[in-house]
Design an enzyme around this catalytic site. Structure first.
Site, short mmCIF file in Angstrom:
data_model
loop_
_atom_site.label_atom_id
_atom_site.label_comp_id
_atom_site.label_asym_id
_atom_site.label_seq_id
_atom_site.Cartn_x
_atom_site.Cartn_y
_atom_site.Cartn_z
N LYS A 1 0.85 -1.20 0.00
CA LYS A 1 0.00 0.00 0.00
C LYS A 1 0.88 1.24 0.00
O LYS A 1 2.05 1.22 0.38
CB LYS A 1 -0.94 0.00 1.21
N ASP B 1 -2.42 -2.23 10.66
CA ASP B 1 -2.65 -2.16 9.22
C ASP B 1 -3.37 -3.38 8.66
O ASP B 1 -3.84 -3.35 7.52
CB ASP B 1 -1.33 -1.99 8.46
#
Length: 303
Positions: free
Chosen positions: A14, A138
């Site tokens: 990401k 996350d």
């Protein structure tokens, strides 16, 4: 018929399109606001069911730490579900470590999704996300549908619609200790009221997945916000600023992603990027062109 294996399971990295530090809790955890987008820089995992309950990881590239997030995720799901099944997990690791790109968390999330399917547990995504949060802040993002506004310590997610874009990504050889950045006197602070007001006006909420047009346009053009950890990172790691300078010279922009040493620059939309990461980089550096993903590759693997 029971599945015996799942091959070529993607675990995408990401980018933090921005990262604002907007407060701090009494327990010391910093409160953040960011937009995460998955990109097509992926690890690949392969899973084979074991009936003896054993769990083993096999590294198809460089050796990983003995007890990584992938194995911890498998053990956590095995214990929480009380299944008697196990798995052999093979990893083709491509996402660089210490980059701030979420590689370990993504591996853990893809492991939860794959084993939920391989072991026929039928857990909904909310239950997997709750377990994932115990592994890392996350992890829930990588269980989600795609780009998301991320708030708090990382657990509050609101999906947002963003068009795919091209990014040049460079990871210097050196890594950065996340804890040192948050303890640095150079750590930036954003004004919480201003940020919250800007997003609140977008009407974001559990059932609304749309950014206000000017905010969405600024994100898509790479001009919204900043990374409050960047100044501390530049001071802590001598390679970060040269990476940013290289991106600036190639694409006309650049910023750090997350709390690692990786940097990125918007390289345009459409089918082809407007530029390319230089093919010759300093020894130990890694760079490539990446396209953001409108949806996670495993979207729909859990209800």
């Amino acid at each position: 018929m029971a599945l015996r294996m799942l091959l070529d399971v993607a675990a995408p990295a990401k980018l933090n399109l921005f990262l604002h530090v907007v407060g701090r809790r009494a327990d010391g955890y910093h409160l953040l606001q960011s937009v995460f987008v998955p990109i097509d820089w992926c690890d690949t995992l392969h899973f084979e069911r074991r009936d003896d309950g054993g769990l083993a990881r096999h590294d198809l590239g460089a050796a990983l730490p003995t007890d990584d997030l992938c194995l911890r995720a498998a053990r956590a799901l095995q214990a929480a579900s009380a299944t008697s099944l196990g798995a052999d997990i093979s990893i083709e690791k491509r996402i660089p470590a210490g980059a701030g790109m979420g590689g370990g968390s993504s591996d853990a999330a893809s492991t939860l999704l794959a084993l939920n399917r391989l072991w026929m547990l039928g857990w909904p995504i909310e239950r997997l996300a709750a377990l994932g949060l115990t592994l890392g802040a996350d992890v829930p993002f990588f269980l989600g549908p795609g780009p998301a506004l991320v708030e708090g310590i990382g657990a509050k997610l609101t999906p947002v619609a963003l068009p795919p874009r091209w990014y040049g990504v460079i990871k210097p050889a050196a890594g950065i200790e996340t804890r040192a950045l948050f303890a640095s006197p150079l750590l930036g602070r954003s004004i919480e009221a201003d940020i919250v007001e800007g997003f609140a006006e977008c009407g974001l909420g559990p059932a609304v997945h749309r950014l206000r047009s000017d905010v969405g346009n600024a994100l898509a053009s790479g001009t919204y916000g900043h990374n409050d950890l960047q100044a501390a990172a530049v001071a802590a790691c001598a390679e970060v600023q040269p990476a940013l300078d290289l991106l600036q010279g190639t694409f006309g922009n650049g910023r750090m992603t997350g709390s690692g040493s990786a940097t990125f620059a918007l390289a345009g939309g459409g089918e082809e990027p407007a530029g390319r990461v230089p093919t010759v980089l300093p020894e130990g550096w890694t760079g490539r062109m990446c396209r953001s993903l409108a949806a996670h590759p495993l979207r729909g693997w859990a209800d």
